[in-house]
Design an enzyme around this catalytic site. Structure first.
Site, PDB file in Angstrom:
ATOM      1  N   GLY A  31       1.120  -0.779  -0.174  1.00 14.29           N
ATOM      2  CA  GLY A  31       0.359   0.295  -0.098  1.00 14.29           C
ATOM      3  C   GLY A  31       1.019   1.150   0.228  1.00 14.29           C
ATOM      4  O   GLY A  31       2.360   1.049  -0.206  1.00 14.29           O
ATOM      5  N   HIS A  34       2.328   4.649  -5.055  1.00  7.24           N
ATOM      6  CA  HIS A  34       2.799   6.483  -5.800  1.00  7.24           C
ATOM      7  C   HIS A  34       3.337   5.461  -7.415  1.00  7.24           C
ATOM      8  O   HIS A  34       2.840   4.286  -7.992  1.00  7.24           O
ATOM      9  CB  HIS A  34       4.653   6.082  -5.296  1.00  7.24           C
ATOM     10  CG  HIS A  34       5.448   5.357  -5.279  1.00  7.24           C
ATOM     11  ND1 HIS A  34       6.198   4.434  -6.589  1.00  7.24           N
ATOM     12  CD2 HIS A  34       5.792   4.485  -3.896  1.00  7.24           C
ATOM     13  CE1 HIS A  34       6.665   3.374  -5.774  1.00  7.24           C
ATOM     14  NE2 HIS A  34       6.731   3.438  -4.373  1.00  7.24           N
ATOM     15  N   HIS A  37       3.947   1.560  -7.941  1.00  8.99           N
ATOM     16  CA  HIS A  37       3.180   0.998  -8.133  1.00  8.99           C
ATOM     17  C   HIS A  37       2.084   0.822  -9.219  1.00  8.99           C
ATOM     18  O   HIS A  37       1.983  -0.554 -10.015  1.00  8.99           O
ATOM     19  CB  HIS A  37       2.629   0.904  -6.605  1.00  8.99           C
ATOM     20  CG  HIS A  37       3.355   0.790  -5.715  1.00  8.99           C
ATOM     21  ND1 HIS A  37       3.381   1.967  -4.859  1.00  8.99           N
ATOM     22  CD2 HIS A  37       3.799  -0.422  -5.001  1.00  8.99           C
ATOM     23  CE1 HIS A  37       4.057   1.446  -3.639  1.00  8.99           C
ATOM     24  NE2 HIS A  37       4.221   0.133  -3.861  1.00  8.99           N
ATOM     25  N   SER A 187       9.530   5.492  -4.040  1.00 13.42           N
ATOM     26  CA  SER A 187       9.484   4.677  -2.561  1.00 13.42           C
ATOM     27  C   SER A 187       8.508   5.482  -2.208  1.00 13.42           C
ATOM     28  O   SER A 187       8.279   6.422  -1.279  1.00 13.42           O
ATOM     29  CB  SER A 187      10.554   4.452  -1.947  1.00 13.42           C
ATOM     30  OG  SER A 187      10.994   4.106  -1.124  1.00 13.42           O
TER      31      SER A 187
END
Ligand code: PAF
EC number: 6.3.2.1
Length: 285
Positions: A31, A34, A37, A187
């Site tokens: 979860g 950003h 993902h 990240s």
């Protein structure tokens, strides 16, 4: 997109997609999503008919004193991003759904070799926690393919090894690292940086680029390159954890005649631990 919390609901939704003849792609996450993902979900959506994402902050992969409790939980914003990226089903289980008998009695998966050194040395037990939860997610979803970011290069190597060693019929796809304009690898942990640290953070990648440039020019004195770059990290205010040049395929320490190299680093800025890596392909001899 449907969100489910239980294994029963997950299996029912997947059984239906399978009955419709769909190929299933999985994107496991913790979860706080950003653009990195989002790119993983987009890749899964290009390659599979039915995309499953998971959001599970896995306690088994966090060591004592790490950021398990403060790891950001941003479900509503994550759901919007997943939907926009083409996700069909979100699995968002509680800890008890994944570890119903607690973590102490949980069967573990450990991957020797590639788990050792680098983050494996700094974070004892981390890759066993990752390999265990990823194995469970693979068994729960039984995807045809799964997508992971190359930013976590060692994690990707661990997952490739576990799929191969345990004969899992799952294609593992590595997705290239997404970066901010100044080069900082995206990240979830970048959000912990204050403004001053955020301005310094891209130096980590610039250090890797400088080593890559020297390698391309023919430098093979790995220890000198590493020493220089770590001194620069320290001067800039980082506390270096590791900086190593490894064989990009098997992650063994690089030999002078290796052509496929990866430079990997981890360093702390204040209390935030950042990691990054850069693959360098050298022309054959
Ligand atoms: O990379 C991550 O976010 C996690 O390590 C993963 C693969 C979802 C396992 O918890």
């Amino acid at each position: 997109m449907t969100t489910v919390k239980t294994l029963r609901e997950l299996r029912a939704a997947i059984a239906q997609a399978r009955a419709e003849g769909k190929q299933i792609g999985l994107v496991p996450t913790m979860g706080n999503l950003h653009a990195g993902h989002v790119s993983l979900v987009e890749i899964a959506a290009q390659r599979a008919d039915f995309v499953v994402a998971s959001i599970f902050v896995n306690p088994l992969q966090f060591g004592a004193g790490e950021d398990l409790d403060k790891y950001p939980r941003t479900l509503a914003a994550d759901q919007e991003k997943l939907l926009a990226a083409g996700c069909h089903l979100l699995f968002h289980p509680d800890v008890a759904e994944i570890y119903p008998h607690g973590m102490g009695d949980q069967t573990r998966v450990s991957v020797p070799g590639v788990s050792e050194g680098l983050c494996g040395a700094s974070r004892p037990g981390h890759f066993e926690g990752v390999a265990t939860v990823v194995t469970k997610l693979f068994n729960m979803v039984q995807p045809d393919l799964a997508v992971f970011g190359e930013k976590d290069y060692q994690q990707l190597a661990v997952i490739r090894a576990l799929v191969q060693d345990l004969n899992m019929p799952i294609q593992i796809i590595g997705a290239s690292t997404q970066r901010a304009e100044d080069g900082l690898a995206l990240s979830s942990r970048n959000g912990y940086l204050n403004a001053e640290q955020r301005a310094l953070a891209p130096m980590l990648y610039r250090g890797l680029q400088a080593i890559a440039e020297e390698l391309r020019r023919g430098a093979r004195d790995y220890q000198r390159l590493i020493g220089q770059a770590q001194a620069q990290q320290k001067d800039a205010g980082f506390q270096p954890d590791y900086l190593e040049i490894r064989n990009a395929v098997n992650l063994r320490p690089a030999q002078v005649d290796d052509r496929h190299l990866v430079i990997l680093t981890a360093a702390h800025l204040g209390s935030t631990r950042l990691i990054d890596n850069l693959v360098v392909e050298l022309p054959g001899q």
